[in-house]
Motif scaffolding. Structure first.
Motif, PDB file in Angstrom:
ATOM      1  N   PRO A 243      59.849  18.023  74.409  1.00 59.31           N
ATOM      2  CA  PRO A 243      59.158  19.223  74.689  1.00 59.31           C
ATOM      3  C   PRO A 243      59.049  20.182  73.531  1.00 59.31           C
ATOM      4  CG  PRO A 243      60.677  19.021  76.486  1.00 59.31           C
ATOM      5  CD  PRO A 243      60.929  17.793  75.392  1.00 59.31           C
ATOM      6  N   THR A 244      59.898  20.434  72.539  1.00 58.53           N
ATOM      7  CA  THR A 244      60.088  21.235  71.446  1.00 58.53           C
ATOM      8  C   THR A 244      60.636  20.609  70.245  1.00 58.53           C
ATOM      9  OG1 THR A 244      62.513  21.788  71.721  1.00 58.53           O
ATOM     10  CG2 THR A 244      60.752  23.132  72.843  1.00 58.53           C
ATOM     11  N   GLY A 245      60.280  21.203  69.126  1.00 58.81           N
ATOM     12  CA  GLY A 245      60.616  20.568  67.952  1.00 58.81           C
ATOM     13  C   GLY A 245      61.842  20.583  67.433  1.00 58.81           C
ATOM     14  N   LEU A 246      62.611  21.624  67.986  1.00 60.87           N
ATOM     15  CA  LEU A 246      63.927  21.796  67.936  1.00 60.87           C
ATOM     16  C   LEU A 246      64.752  20.385  68.534  1.00 60.87           C
ATOM     17  CD1 LEU A 246      66.429  23.735  67.134  1.00 60.87           C
ATOM     18  CD2 LEU A 246      66.413  24.544  69.582  1.00 60.87           C
ATOM     19  N   GLN A 247      64.166  19.964  69.849  1.00 61.98           N
ATOM     20  CA  GLN A 247      64.942  18.875  70.345  1.00 61.98           C
ATOM     21  C   GLN A 247      64.525  17.603  69.759  1.00 61.98           C
ATOM     22  OE1 GLN A 247      63.084  20.500  74.147  1.00 61.98           O
ATOM     23  NE2 GLN A 247      64.901  19.729  75.094  1.00 61.98           N
ATOM     24  N   ALA A 248      63.123  17.535  69.424  1.00 61.73           N
ATOM     25  CA  ALA A 248      62.654  16.312  68.820  1.00 61.73           C
ATOM     26  C   ALA A 248      63.319  15.947  67.513  1.00 61.73           C
ATOM     27  CB  ALA A 248      61.252  16.192  68.665  1.00 61.73           C
ATOM     28  N   ASP A 249      63.492  17.122  66.526  1.00 58.84           N
ATOM     29  CA  ASP A 249      63.963  16.799  65.347  1.00 58.84           C
ATOM     30  C   ASP A 249      65.359  16.722  65.316  1.00 58.84           C
ATOM     31  OD1 ASP A 249      64.288  16.851  62.594  1.00 58.84           O
ATOM     32  OD2 ASP A 249      64.010  18.998  62.595  1.00 58.84           O
ATOM     33  N   SER A 250      66.084  17.251  65.779  1.00 60.47           N
ATOM     34  CA  SER A 250      67.643  17.126  66.139  1.00 60.47           C
ATOM     35  C   SER A 250      68.082  15.900  66.891  1.00 60.47           C
ATOM     36  CB  SER A 250      68.339  18.210  66.834  1.00 60.47           C
ATOM     37  OG  SER A 250      67.882  18.369  68.075  1.00 60.47           O
ATOM     38  N   LEU A 251      67.203  15.077  68.144  1.00 58.81           N
ATOM     39  CA  LEU A 251      67.499  14.075  68.666  1.00 58.81           C
ATOM     40  C   LEU A 251      67.183  12.852  67.995  1.00 58.81           C
ATOM     41  CD1 LEU A 251      66.426  14.770  72.361  1.00 58.81           C
ATOM     42  CD2 LEU A 251      68.640  13.973  71.769  1.00 58.81           C
ATOM     43  N   ALA A 252      66.026  13.088  67.149  1.00 57.38           N
ATOM     44  CA  ALA A 252      65.679  11.853  65.897  1.00 57.38           C
ATOM     45  C   ALA A 252      66.897  11.473  65.007  1.00 57.38           C
ATOM     46  CB  ALA A 252      64.180  12.208  65.380  1.00 57.38           C
ATOM     47  N   SER A 253      67.388  12.847  64.666  1.00 56.24           N
ATOM     48  CA  SER A 253      68.503  12.514  63.628  1.00 56.24           C
ATOM     49  C   SER A 253      69.672  11.883  64.169  1.00 56.24           C
ATOM     50  CB  SER A 253      68.792  13.651  63.202  1.00 56.24           C
ATOM     51  OG  SER A 253      67.810  14.545  62.374  1.00 56.24           O
ATOM     52  N   ALA A 254      69.949  12.166  65.607  1.00 53.26           N
ATOM     53  CA  ALA A 254      71.213  12.021  66.070  1.00 53.26           C
ATOM     54  C   ALA A 254      71.022  10.479  66.591  1.00 53.26           C
ATOM     55  CB  ALA A 254      71.423  12.871  67.379  1.00 53.26           C
ATOM     56  N   CYS A 255      69.861  10.072  67.449  1.00 49.97           N
ATOM     57  CA  CYS A 255      69.778   8.573  67.742  1.00 49.97           C
ATOM     58  C   CYS A 255      69.754   7.591  66.620  1.00 49.97           C
ATOM     59  CB  CYS A 255      68.332   8.836  68.153  1.00 49.97           C
ATOM     60  SG  CYS A 255      68.242   9.290  70.017  1.00 49.97           S
ATOM     61  N   LEU A 256      69.487   8.050  65.329  1.00 47.62           N
ATOM     62  CA  LEU A 256      69.503   7.271  64.417  1.00 47.62           C
ATOM     63  C   LEU A 256      71.056   6.768  63.852  1.00 47.62           C
ATOM     64  CD1 LEU A 256      66.941   6.027  63.011  1.00 47.62           C
ATOM     65  CD2 LEU A 256      67.627   7.101  60.998  1.00 47.62           C
ATOM     66  N   VAL A 257      71.877   7.874  64.021  1.00 48.06           N
ATOM     67  CA  VAL A 257      73.372   7.556  63.868  1.00 48.06           C
ATOM     68  C   VAL A 257      73.840   7.014  64.907  1.00 48.06           C
ATOM     69  CG1 VAL A 257      75.628   8.725  63.363  1.00 48.06           C
ATOM     70  CG2 VAL A 257      73.246   9.621  62.326  1.00 48.06           C
ATOM     71  N   MET A 258      73.402   7.228  66.044  1.00 46.35           N
ATOM     72  CA  MET A 258      74.296   6.667  67.389  1.00 46.35           C
ATOM     73  C   MET A 258      73.886   5.211  67.563  1.00 46.35           C
ATOM     74  SD  MET A 258      73.982   9.276  70.520  1.00 46.35           S
ATOM     75  CE  MET A 258      72.358   9.511  70.524  1.00 46.35           C
ATOM     76  N   GLY A 259      72.708   4.583  66.981  1.00 44.68           N
ATOM     77  CA  GLY A 259      72.103   3.296  67.287  1.00 44.68           C
ATOM     78  C   GLY A 259      71.747   3.187  68.807  1.00 44.68           C
ATOM     79  N   LEU A 260      71.082   2.055  68.816  1.00 45.10           N
ATOM     80  CA  LEU A 260      70.180   1.686  70.019  1.00 45.10           C
ATOM     81  C   LEU A 260      70.930   1.925  71.522  1.00 45.10           C
ATOM     82  CD1 LEU A 260      67.361   0.999  71.107  1.00 45.10           C
ATOM     83  CD2 LEU A 260      67.946  -1.498  70.631  1.00 45.10           C
ATOM     84  N   GLU A 261      71.876   1.360  71.517  1.00 44.20           N
ATOM     85  CA  GLU A 261      72.525   1.577  72.983  1.00 44.20           C
ATOM     86  C   GLU A 261      72.957   2.700  73.355  1.00 44.20           C
ATOM     87  OE1 GLU A 261      72.162  -1.107  75.121  1.00 44.20           O
ATOM     88  OE2 GLU A 261      71.194  -2.151  73.402  1.00 44.20           O
ATOM     89  N   LYS A 262      73.495   3.423  72.398  1.00 40.34           N
ATOM     90  CA  LYS A 262      74.236   4.852  72.830  1.00 40.34           C
ATOM     91  C   LYS A 262      72.762   5.707  72.938  1.00 40.34           C
ATOM     92  CE  LYS A 262      78.661   4.702  70.889  1.00 40.34           C
ATOM     93  NZ  LYS A 262      79.583   5.109  69.742  1.00 40.34           N
ATOM     94  N   SER A 263      71.822   5.744  72.210  1.00 43.42           N
ATOM     95  CA  SER A 263      70.588   6.303  72.148  1.00 43.42           C
ATOM     96  C   SER A 263      69.894   6.285  73.585  1.00 43.42           C
ATOM     97  CB  SER A 263      69.556   6.083  71.150  1.00 43.42           C
ATOM     98  OG  SER A 263      70.008   6.220  69.732  1.00 43.42           O
TER      99      SER A 263
END
Length: 296
Positions: A243-263
């Motif tokens: 919904p927001t840039g704040l969410q999209a930007d921070s989640l994209a960064s987080a998902c990459l570090v977390m890896g596929l399964e945790k994301s």
């Protein structure tokens, strides 16, 4: 990042006024959120870690840091805005094409950790409890700035707009006679990545299959795992639609570090968020679609 504003509007003067106001807002936020500007509010807050004194935060900086802290808790620190000592070390490593020395890595890791930042919503203050902390909003500031710029355009009566913050998009109402703005997901690095028509959403891509440095025969991404202090070694790219840039930007960064399964788990718990996760290995590139399946 370079910001580009697209506006669908016949009234040229109205568009120009809106665009100027939006870029002014972007410049104002740069002096709040940047870790490059030595006089920015973020840098001054980082410097307060030397004394550990309470620091009164502006509304904008508090919002961004608070969102970052919530995501740090949700992701067990895979997203962490206190990563500055490590990002500085790796900037030098990439420039010199040499691994950061072990003792420097250890010293930097000692100054990283979201638990060492305490925020109080009651009086909008922050305390950094470890001396020498350096905050870095590289994975979140662009999205927030684009959100604010979009709000500025809307206040000027312009809603059919798109803001491109160096590849991260915040999208308003669709242009006339169309069902949405045409977006090529993830820069179309993969034949099965879709082309979407989007409105009133944000899109952010993190990681990429190209940007890495090879040190001691190993490939390291420019993105850092706050837990190990090392650049990521899995070749992945993730594009988040939220919904927001704040969410999209921070989640994209987080998902990459977390890896596929945790994301997968995290995004299924959230709803209203989709992600396109590309993983590259010797046999090729796999695309996974993440996010809760909304009932039709």
């Amino acid at each position: 990042a370079r910001f580009v504003v697209l506006i669908d509007e016949d009234d040229r003067e109205k568009s120009e006024k809106g665009a100027i106001a939006a870029f002014k807002e972007g410049e104002r936020l740069n002096m709040v959120l940047s870790d490059y500007e030595s006089a920015s509010e973020l840098v001054r807050f980082s410097e307060s870690s030397q004394s550990g004194r309470k620091f009164t935060l502006s509304d904008d900086l508090f919002k961004v840091l608070n969102h970052g802290q919530e995501l740090s808790h949700e992701t067990d620190g895979c997203f962490d805005v206190t990563i500055g000592p490590l990002s500085r070390l790796w900037r030098i490593a990439r420039f010199r094409k040499k691994m950061p020395p072990e003792e420097k890595l250890a010293a930097a890791l000692d100054r990283v950790g979201y638990q060492s930042m305490r925020l109080s919503a009651k009086d909008r203050t922050g305390i950094l409890t470890t001396p020498g902390m350096v905050l870095d909003l590289g994975g979140i500031a662009k999205g927030y700035a684009a959100d604010r710029m979009m709000e500025t355009l809307r206040e000027k009566g312009l809603s059919r707009c798109l803001i491109d913050a160096g590849g991260d998009l915040v999208i308003g109402d669709p242009p006339r006679n169309s069902k949405g703005w045409r977006v090529e997901i993830g820069g179309r690095k993969h034949s099965s990545l879709p082309i979407l028509h989007l409105s009133n959403l944000a899109v952010a891509t993190s990681g990429d299959l190209e940007q890495f440095v090879t040190l001691n025969g190993k490939r390291y991404s420019h993105l850092i795992d706050p837990g190990t202090g090392l650049g990521l070694t899995a070749q992945c790219q993730v594009t988040v639609v939220a919904p927001t840039g704040l969410q999209a930007d921070s989640l994209a960064s987080a998902c990459l570090v977390m890896g596929l399964e945790k994301s997968k788990k995290l995004l299924e718990s959230k709803g209203g968020i989709k992600a396109y996760y590309l993983s590259k290995n010797d046999t090729g590139t796999t695309l996974s679609l993440l996010g809760r399946k909304e009932r039709e």
